[in-house]
Design a protein around this motif. Sequence first.
Motif, PDB file in Angstrom:
ATOM      1  N   GLU A   1      36.990  36.556  42.005  1.00  0.00           N
ATOM      2  CA  GLU A   1      37.806  36.281  40.829  1.00  0.00           C
ATOM      3  C   GLU A   1      39.115  35.647  41.287  1.00  0.00           C
ATOM      4  OE1 GLU A   1      37.959  36.820  36.517  1.00  0.00           O
ATOM      5  OE2 GLU A   1      36.383  37.142  38.013  1.00  0.00           O
TER       6      GLU A   1
ATOM      7  N   THR B   1      38.929  39.982  44.391  1.00  0.00           N
ATOM      8  CA  THR B   1      39.925  39.195  43.660  1.00  0.00           C
ATOM      9  C   THR B   1      40.786  38.432  44.649  1.00  0.00           C
ATOM     10  OG1 THR B   1      40.056  40.798  41.851  1.00  0.00           O
ATOM     11  CG2 THR B   1      41.906  39.284  42.094  1.00  0.00           C
TER      12      THR B   1
ATOM     13  N   ARG C   1      33.578  43.619  42.885  1.00  0.00           N
ATOM     14  CA  ARG C   1      33.929  42.197  42.888  1.00  0.00           C
ATOM     15  C   ARG C   1      35.327  42.019  43.475  1.00  0.00           C
ATOM     16  NH1 ARG C   1      32.593  37.269  41.238  1.00  0.00           N
ATOM     17  NH2 ARG C   1      34.081  35.880  40.198  1.00  0.00           N
TER      18      ARG C   1
ATOM     19  N   ARG D   1      38.414  46.020  39.347  1.00  0.00           N
ATOM     20  CA  ARG D   1      37.390  45.024  39.668  1.00  0.00           C
ATOM     21  C   ARG D   1      36.780  45.311  41.041  1.00  0.00           C
ATOM     22  NH1 ARG D   1      40.597  41.034  39.221  1.00  0.00           N
ATOM     23  NH2 ARG D   1      40.470  40.932  36.941  1.00  0.00           N
TER      24      ARG D   1
ATOM     25  N   GLU E   1      44.224  45.865  37.495  1.00  0.00           N
ATOM     26  CA  GLU E   1      42.980  45.212  37.081  1.00  0.00           C
ATOM     27  C   GLU E   1      42.156  44.802  38.300  1.00  0.00           C
ATOM     28  OE1 GLU E   1      44.414  42.007  34.731  1.00  0.00           O
ATOM     29  OE2 GLU E   1      44.721  43.226  32.913  1.00  0.00           O
ATOM     30  N   ALA E   2      42.842  44.330  39.349  1.00  0.00           N
ATOM     31  CA  ALA E   2      42.132  43.945  40.574  1.00  0.00           C
ATOM     32  C   ALA E   2      41.509  45.160  41.245  1.00  0.00           C
ATOM     33  CB  ALA E   2      43.103  43.257  41.536  1.00  0.00           C
TER      34      ALA E   2
END
Length: 445
Positions: free
Chosen positions: A79, A110, A108, A103, A99-100
């Motif tokens: 991302e 970032t 996933r 994630r 948020e990272a």
Amino acid sequence: MTQPDSLFPSLLDEARPLAERMRPRALSDMVGQQRLLAEGTALRRAIEAGRIHSMVLWGPPGCGKTTLALLLAQYADAEFISISAVMAGLPEVRKVLQEAEARFQGGRRTVLFVDEVHRFNKIQQDAFLPFIERGSITFVGATTENPSFELNSALLSRCRVHVMEALAVDDIVSALRQALDDQANGLGNAGIEVADERLAEIALAADGDVRRALTLLEIAASIASEDANRITEGTLQQVLADRTRRFDKRGEQFHDQISALHKNVRSSNPDGALYWFARMLDGGCDPIYLARRLTRMAVEDIGLADPRALQMATDAWDAYDRLGSPEGELALAQVVIYLASTAKSNAAYTAYKAAVSDATSFGTMDVPMHLRNAPTKLMKSLGYAKGYQYDHDVDGGVALSQSGFPDAMGERVYYNPVDRGLEIRLKEKLDALRNARAKALHDKG
């Protein structure tokens, strides 16, 4: 904060600037930066394999920092999140990091791109540290300033610094040609005619910034479309009329250029010194600042090898105050040439530093009795000024048998004239006096 739906949004949108539409979408599309990204280099192999690491990209505007960050995310299938240190505050930074983290827990990665990272203060920079350590983010900071001065050591220790260079004229011309030939994203369908010489003029005016070059090309193309679709010399006269060179009055460019000016003066290279003087004026440097620095050079690097240098520097400073710009700049230019051309000596500068060092290291030592002032009877009765020899009453005009230093220090030698300029004569005189004084003090016992 920027979080595109796609790392590279549709480049067919004609409303987007040409520089954005022509942003490279693969490493092979990038121009310049061969030292970092040529085939087979360590960084390129790592990016192509998706093995990315936290880094700081240090380079001038328009050299490809943002594009490289986008490509890092693309090759790593991560991302891409972008924030600007100019616009974002600590609350927004914390939200992005949380948020990272979420994630990351979901499997996933970032790539967090922080533009103008040097504008974040220490507390804001520290906020990234635990997330970099855990691997929650791959941090990519972009800066035009020297990271050694602008970023804290904790952040630097967790990132690799990659130096990116301003693009050469040939590299920029290549990017312009790509834009002119590209029918899908560039100006290929516009049928613009332009000679290689005109492209080189645009590239030179862009001053290493490919984004700026593409913007200039886009403006020139819009004018050419009204004039037989040809970019001519007349077209560029309109487009490039107000071009400026890269020069940050508070940043690395500023300090590098004043360093180049000073070192050319010191190296007795008047041509090089005059060039850097002109470059700084051209970039908008305050002439009074240059006058002050030239006066400092007269003291530090010319010194007593040519005492006229200091007088010329202060006279030129005064002349600029009286004349203003541009006439006063000629007075400063003359001083640049003279300082670079005349004899050099830093003996007085070195002597002063040595004396300051002794004054600091020896502490508050008493003035010897013979050197003290004795304006009252009491002071005379206590021995103040006792044994002092009045030099004008001594044969030769120098009382060689009295020391000028505190007894615990003994005689010291700070000033060592060089064999250049006026100091040749000073050296002859002082060598003789010092030898005679050493003998006289030795005989005195």
